[in-house]
Design a protein around this motif. Sequence first.
Motif, PDB file in Angstrom:
ATOM      1  N   ARG A   1       0.867  -1.187   0.000  1.00 15.08           N
ATOM      2  CA  ARG A   1       0.000   0.000   0.000  1.00 15.08           C
ATOM      3  C   ARG A   1       0.903   1.236   0.000  1.00 15.08           C
ATOM      4  O   ARG A   1       2.005   1.221   0.547  1.00 15.08           O
ATOM      5  CB  ARG A   1      -0.913   0.036   1.234  1.00 15.08           C
ATOM      6  N   THR A   2       0.417   2.309  -0.589  1.00 15.06           N
ATOM      7  CA  THR A   2       1.156   3.569  -0.577  1.00 15.06           C
ATOM      8  C   THR A   2       0.246   4.678  -0.043  1.00 15.06           C
ATOM      9  O   THR A   2      -0.978   4.624  -0.168  1.00 15.06           O
ATOM     10  CB  THR A   2       1.638   3.961  -1.984  1.00 15.06           C
ATOM     11  N   VAL A   3       0.903   5.699   0.541  1.00 16.49           N
ATOM     12  CA  VAL A   3       0.180   6.860   1.044  1.00 16.49           C
ATOM     13  C   VAL A   3       1.129   8.057   0.959  1.00 16.49           C
ATOM     14  O   VAL A   3       2.339   7.922   1.167  1.00 16.49           O
ATOM     15  CB  VAL A   3      -0.305   6.645   2.494  1.00 16.49           C
TER      16      VAL A   3
ATOM     17  N   VAL B   1      -5.117   4.428   3.857  1.00 13.92           N
ATOM     18  CA  VAL B   1      -3.868   4.008   3.228  1.00 13.92           C
ATOM     19  C   VAL B   1      -4.239   3.061   2.088  1.00 13.92           C
ATOM     20  O   VAL B   1      -4.326   1.837   2.271  1.00 13.92           O
ATOM     21  CB  VAL B   1      -2.939   3.326   4.250  1.00 13.92           C
ATOM     22  N   GLY B   2      -4.505   3.615   0.932  1.00 10.72           N
ATOM     23  CA  GLY B   2      -4.901   2.804  -0.209  1.00 10.72           C
ATOM     24  C   GLY B   2      -6.228   2.091   0.008  1.00 10.72           C
ATOM     25  O   GLY B   2      -7.068   2.488   0.825  1.00 10.72           O
ATOM     26  N   GLN B   3      -6.433   1.017  -0.718  1.00 12.24           N
ATOM     27  CA  GLN B   3      -7.641   0.220  -0.605  1.00 12.24           C
ATOM     28  C   GLN B   3      -7.592  -0.673   0.632  1.00 12.24           C
ATOM     29  O   GLN B   3      -6.542  -0.882   1.232  1.00 12.24           O
ATOM     30  CB  GLN B   3      -7.812  -0.652  -1.861  1.00 12.24           C
TER      31      GLN B   3
ATOM     32  N   ARG C   1      -9.750  -1.615   6.215  1.00 10.18           N
ATOM     33  CA  ARG C   1      -9.058  -0.463   5.634  1.00 10.18           C
ATOM     34  C   ARG C   1      -8.104   0.130   6.669  1.00 10.18           C
ATOM     35  O   ARG C   1      -8.500   0.475   7.784  1.00 10.18           O
ATOM     36  CB  ARG C   1     -10.060   0.608   5.192  1.00 10.18           C
TER      37      ARG C   1
ATOM     38  N   VAL D   1       3.705  -0.716   3.877  1.00 14.06           N
ATOM     39  CA  VAL D   1       3.184   0.632   3.594  1.00 14.06           C
ATOM     40  C   VAL D   1       4.360   1.521   3.198  1.00 14.06           C
ATOM     41  O   VAL D   1       5.307   1.689   3.967  1.00 14.06           O
ATOM     42  CB  VAL D   1       2.460   1.229   4.818  1.00 14.06           C
TER      43      VAL D   1
END
Length: 502
Positions: A91-93, A103-105, A144, A206
């Motif tokens: 995940r990316t933020v 933080v993403g989906q 999430r 992340v």
Amino acid sequence: MSARGWQWARSEDRRTWTDIRGAASRRRSPEPADEGMYLRASVTYSDKFGAGKTASAVTSYRVEARTLANAAPSFAGADDDDSTSYVEVGRTVAENSAVGSPVGQAVPAIDADSDILFYELLDTPDQEDNRGEARFTIDSLSGRIRIGKVLGADAGEPEDEDSTLLSGLPQLPSDEDAGDPGNGEYVLRVKVSDPSTASATVNVIVRVTDVNEAPEFAEDAPTLLRVRENVDPPAITFGNGDSPVAADTFAATDQDAGDAPVAYSVTGDDREFFSFDGDILRFIAGHEPDFEEKDSYSITIMARSGEGTRRLSAALDVTVEVVDTENLGEVILSQREPQEGTEVHAVASDPDGGVRVRRWVWERSARITVGGDGTPSAECRDDPDTSLAVVGGWGPVEGAASFAYTPVGADVGRCLRATATYTDNIGDADQQATGVTEAPVQASRSANAAPQFVDPSGRTSRRAAENTEAGRSIGSPVTAFDDDGDLLIYTLGGEDAARFGV
């Protein structure tokens, strides 16, 4: 919201409910006694509006008889190969995302029995910072992940060297380097469970992505500067220092710009009086701060960095305070060309205000001459066109100790000087200011000669064409002369005077 207590109940018709003894947690696996029954979960909780609130939910269907086997939930993409017994989700933020930002989906999990699934974050070194603050949270029903504290992708959010050495399964990928300090990556472990407590676990990497940020002024950047009036050139300083304020005094930095310099400029209400001369903040040429006219200036220091679309700026509001200093006073005399027997008044003034004269002293000069013929000078000042250099030979006038003095015969042909010793609003120390007549004292006149017109007949004429524009001159001036050299003032009279002006 804070849950205070849970209670489960069962019912055959969804109208009459019986509490289930010992069922007082948020999770419960149905028992044989629940078969054919509806189940209800009730919670007592408190929120920001108060305590003692309740809420409940009822199953849509009756509890069915237990099947032979319950399928455990699993995460999408799980790999059953024992040689790579881990599951990784990325995940990316963006850095500096607000607390609560997703933080993403959601982290997806599936369950063959279509059970309700519950998500939780397991305790990992990256889950909390060094002060015990949670970097991330997770929605228990959706899976999430959300931001728990503002995170940066730049230096300043380092991790411990062993922060990603997690024990147990699933293991980390062999190429994972999230333990490198300052790399902006965090390893989380998410667990999903169904009501039977069957569960699965996944590692979530992340990655915090870099965002171009505006430069920032240091917390101790000065917002109050000073300049002393009556100093040439005026120097803008900070605190008790005497050195001019330089651009680096404001200490703006841009962590995204690397070694690229930060450029400074001046805006704000009084920007027209200031500029950066190289790295030094100065007043523009020709402007001299004066406390009595303006005691402070309001400006904004702008710091800019980056190029093109990445060029960003920060603003710092600054006040430049003018320090009041001692100003020179002056004495003004009522007669520019004094005459014997005509009283001369002296008035002391000072830009600092509050003038209180303590003593007056009148002096007369030596007789002023020019050249070798002894002709008296017509002025009480240096004359570049003659040999007169300085009016000197000043001596006190006995008995002249007030703001007024009447010249006597001994003053004729000499200059007069009045000196006031006084205090003002700046302090109690005595100051002095002096005024000198513009011309030497003239002898008194026995009688004033009346002015005369050039035409002795007392009658003259002028012609004007019809439709002459208002303000146009009518012929030559009507002139008069005065033997005393007095200033002459002309007026009009007669029946038709209202039609003309002079």
